[in-house]
Design a protein around this motif. Structure first.
Motif, PDB file in Angstrom:
ATOM      1  N   PHE A   8       0.845  -1.186   0.000  1.00 40.96           N
ATOM      2  CA  PHE A   8       0.000   0.000   0.000  1.00 40.96           C
ATOM      3  C   PHE A   8       0.886   1.244   0.000  1.00 40.96           C
ATOM      4  O   PHE A   8       1.793   1.373   0.818  1.00 40.96           O
ATOM      5  CB  PHE A   8      -0.911   0.000   1.231  1.00 40.96           C
ATOM      6  CG  PHE A   8      -1.915  -1.109   1.231  1.00 40.96           C
ATOM      7  CD1 PHE A   8      -3.119  -0.981   0.556  1.00 40.96           C
ATOM      8  CD2 PHE A   8      -1.650  -2.304   1.906  1.00 40.96           C
ATOM      9  CE1 PHE A   8      -4.044  -2.017   0.544  1.00 40.96           C
ATOM     10  CE2 PHE A   8      -2.574  -3.344   1.907  1.00 40.96           C
ATOM     11  CZ  PHE A   8      -3.774  -3.196   1.222  1.00 40.96           C
ATOM     12  N   PHE A   9       0.600   2.144  -0.915  1.00 43.11           N
ATOM     13  CA  PHE A   9       1.359   3.377  -1.038  1.00 43.11           C
ATOM     14  C   PHE A   9       0.496   4.585  -0.668  1.00 43.11           C
ATOM     15  O   PHE A   9      -0.677   4.660  -1.060  1.00 43.11           O
ATOM     16  CB  PHE A   9       1.839   3.594  -2.477  1.00 43.11           C
ATOM     17  CG  PHE A   9       3.063   2.821  -2.858  1.00 43.11           C
ATOM     18  CD1 PHE A   9       4.329   3.375  -2.708  1.00 43.11           C
ATOM     19  CD2 PHE A   9       2.951   1.546  -3.389  1.00 43.11           C
ATOM     20  CE1 PHE A   9       5.469   2.665  -3.078  1.00 43.11           C
ATOM     21  CE2 PHE A   9       4.082   0.825  -3.772  1.00 43.11           C
ATOM     22  CZ  PHE A   9       5.347   1.386  -3.609  1.00 43.11           C
ATOM     23  N   ASP A  10       1.076   5.515   0.049  1.00 41.30           N
ATOM     24  CA  ASP A  10       0.524   6.853   0.124  1.00 41.30           C
ATOM     25  C   ASP A  10       0.785   7.506  -1.234  1.00 41.30           C
ATOM     26  O   ASP A  10       1.671   7.074  -1.977  1.00 41.30           O
ATOM     27  CB  ASP A  10       1.229   7.616   1.261  1.00 41.30           C
ATOM     28  CG  ASP A  10       0.828   9.066   1.319  1.00 41.30           C
ATOM     29  OD1 ASP A  10      -0.379   9.349   1.287  1.00 41.30           O
ATOM     30  OD2 ASP A  10       1.731   9.916   1.395  1.00 41.30           O
ATOM     31  N   LEU A  11       0.037   8.573  -1.561  1.00 36.46           N
ATOM     32  CA  LEU A  11       0.239   9.229  -2.855  1.00 36.46           C
ATOM     33  C   LEU A  11       1.018  10.538  -2.723  1.00 36.46           C
ATOM     34  O   LEU A  11       2.135  10.657  -3.228  1.00 36.46           O
ATOM     35  CB  LEU A  11      -1.112   9.488  -3.532  1.00 36.46           C
ATOM     36  CG  LEU A  11      -1.045  10.219  -4.879  1.00 36.46           C
ATOM     37  CD1 LEU A  11      -0.193   9.458  -5.890  1.00 36.46           C
ATOM     38  CD2 LEU A  11      -2.455  10.456  -5.429  1.00 36.46           C
ATOM     39  N   LEU A 125      -0.408  -3.839  -5.840  1.00 35.70           N
ATOM     40  CA  LEU A 125      -0.214  -2.483  -5.339  1.00 35.70           C
ATOM     41  C   LEU A 125      -1.548  -1.744  -5.210  1.00 35.70           C
ATOM     42  O   LEU A 125      -2.417  -1.854  -6.064  1.00 35.70           O
ATOM     43  CB  LEU A 125       0.696  -1.697  -6.288  1.00 35.70           C
ATOM     44  CG  LEU A 125       1.994  -2.366  -6.750  1.00 35.70           C
ATOM     45  CD1 LEU A 125       2.814  -1.390  -7.593  1.00 35.70           C
ATOM     46  CD2 LEU A 125       2.801  -2.866  -5.563  1.00 35.70           C
ATOM     47  N   SER A 126      -1.658  -0.981  -4.134  1.00 37.25           N
ATOM     48  CA  SER A 126      -2.836  -0.154  -3.909  1.00 37.25           C
ATOM     49  C   SER A 126      -2.408   1.182  -3.310  1.00 37.25           C
ATOM     50  O   SER A 126      -1.326   1.303  -2.740  1.00 37.25           O
ATOM     51  CB  SER A 126      -3.827  -0.842  -2.960  1.00 37.25           C
ATOM     52  OG  SER A 126      -4.332  -2.032  -3.518  1.00 37.25           O
ATOM     53  N   ILE A 127      -3.281   2.156  -3.434  1.00 35.85           N
ATOM     54  CA  ILE A 127      -3.071   3.482  -2.855  1.00 35.85           C
ATOM     55  C   ILE A 127      -3.976   3.638  -1.637  1.00 35.85           C
ATOM     56  O   ILE A 127      -5.141   3.226  -1.673  1.00 35.85           O
ATOM     57  CB  ILE A 127      -3.408   4.591  -3.871  1.00 35.85           C
ATOM     58  CG1 ILE A 127      -2.378   4.628  -5.004  1.00 35.85           C
ATOM     59  CG2 ILE A 127      -3.521   5.958  -3.198  1.00 35.85           C
ATOM     60  CD1 ILE A 127      -1.043   5.229  -4.630  1.00 35.85           C
ATOM     61  N   TYR A 148      -0.736   1.163 -12.366  1.00 35.03           N
ATOM     62  CA  TYR A 148       0.021   0.307 -11.447  1.00 35.03           C
ATOM     63  C   TYR A 148      -0.841  -0.255 -10.310  1.00 35.03           C
ATOM     64  O   TYR A 148      -0.483  -1.276  -9.715  1.00 35.03           O
ATOM     65  CB  TYR A 148       1.159   1.104 -10.804  1.00 35.03           C
ATOM     66  CG  TYR A 148       2.273   1.499 -11.734  1.00 35.03           C
ATOM     67  CD1 TYR A 148       3.210   0.566 -12.183  1.00 35.03           C
ATOM     68  CD2 TYR A 148       2.411   2.818 -12.165  1.00 35.03           C
ATOM     69  CE1 TYR A 148       4.244   0.932 -13.030  1.00 35.03           C
ATOM     70  CE2 TYR A 148       3.450   3.199 -13.007  1.00 35.03           C
ATOM     71  CZ  TYR A 148       4.356   2.255 -13.439  1.00 35.03           C
ATOM     72  OH  TYR A 148       5.385   2.616 -14.267  1.00 35.03           O
ATOM     73  N   PHE A 149      -1.963   0.410 -10.024  1.00 35.61           N
ATOM     74  CA  PHE A 149      -2.661   0.125  -8.773  1.00 35.61           C
ATOM     75  C   PHE A 149      -3.991  -0.597  -8.982  1.00 35.61           C
ATOM     76  O   PHE A 149      -4.831  -0.170  -9.768  1.00 35.61           O
ATOM     77  CB  PHE A 149      -2.869   1.425  -7.996  1.00 35.61           C
ATOM     78  CG  PHE A 149      -1.567   2.075  -7.628  1.00 35.61           C
ATOM     79  CD1 PHE A 149      -0.809   1.586  -6.579  1.00 35.61           C
ATOM     80  CD2 PHE A 149      -1.068   3.142  -8.372  1.00 35.61           C
ATOM     81  CE1 PHE A 149       0.425   2.154  -6.256  1.00 35.61           C
ATOM     82  CE2 PHE A 149       0.161   3.717  -8.064  1.00 35.61           C
ATOM     83  CZ  PHE A 149       0.906   3.216  -7.003  1.00 35.61           C
TER      84      PHE A 149
END
Length: 231
Positions: A8-11, A125-127, A148-149
């Motif tokens: 999980f990514f922050d944006l 991958l997710s945001i 990508y997400f």
């Protein structure tokens, strides 16, 4: 070592360079609305906007103001400092900012290279973002990050902001992930890292300026490409 499957990514300030993109948007507004006559310099205009924006975001997180009030009031209070008490103008500038900001496409160095690597390795991958839907989705698309997400989890959809556990639990439900096979990548110790810790998910603290702190994230990096040495 933990076998991660979901990342999980922050944006903002993690992949999308919020500071540089925001400055470019504010500069355009400063020129379009000829604000030099009132503020004298762009730096002064930006500093006062940044001050009010920060205070109002805190109020929004505490549910003391609405999303709509945040969007226009940050410009209203900024303009008022220079003697422009004009709510209609503030709302017009606020809408222009919402339109202009997502068009900016500056990402942090090695963003695409890192994401390409993770996709190639088979990670999902997710945001997870505290930003607003209509802005964040456009940012991702214009910066060519959206493909990508698998999932985009926003605080609006989750009805909770990081670091509240509810937004992370919502992310797990949407993605099918679990805390023990996931990791959170983010730049903010108070929201991304502390929030992930609350749900017992590992964290990668993105600290490009190498700022000193007393926290203890699972991992810490100053370049996104360093993720390839962890995962």
């Amino acid at each position: 070592m933990t076998e991660y499957k979901y990342i999980f990514f922050d944006l903002d300030r993690t992949l999308w360079d919020f500071n540089k993109n925001s400055e470019a948007s504010l500069m355009q507004l400063f020129r379009d609305y000829q604000l030099q006559a009132s503020f004298g310099s762009f730096l002064f205009f930006k500093s006062r906007y940044t001050y009010h924006n920060g205070k109002l975001w805190n109020a929004y997180y505490q549910k003391r103001i609405s999303k709509e009030e945040l969007m226009y009031r940050r410009f209203y209070l900024t303009l008022k400092e220079s003697g422009i008490d004009d709510l209609v103008l503030a709302k017009e500038i606020a809408q222009d900012f919402i339109d202009i900001s997502p068009l900016q496409t500056i990402t942090f160095p090695n963003t695409h290279k890192t994401l390409d690597y993770l996709i190639e390795k088979g990670y999902i991958l997710s945001i997870i973002t505290n930003g607003f839907n209509e802005v964040q989705y456009r940012k991702l698309k214009n910066a060519k990050l959206d493909t990508y997400f698998t999932n985009i989890i926003t605080s609006e959809d989750a009805e909770a902001n990081k670091p509240h556990p509810k937004i992370f639990e919502y992310a797990f439900d949407v993605s099918g992930a679990k805390a023990d096979n996931s990791i959170m990548v983010g730049d903010d110790l108070k929201t991304d890292i502390a929030g992930a810790k609350k749900v017992e998910m590992d964290q990668i603290y993105f600290n490009p300026n190498k700022s000193k702190h007393s926290e203890n994230p699972s991992f810490e990096i100053s370049d996104l490409l360093s993720i390839t040495q962890i995962l």
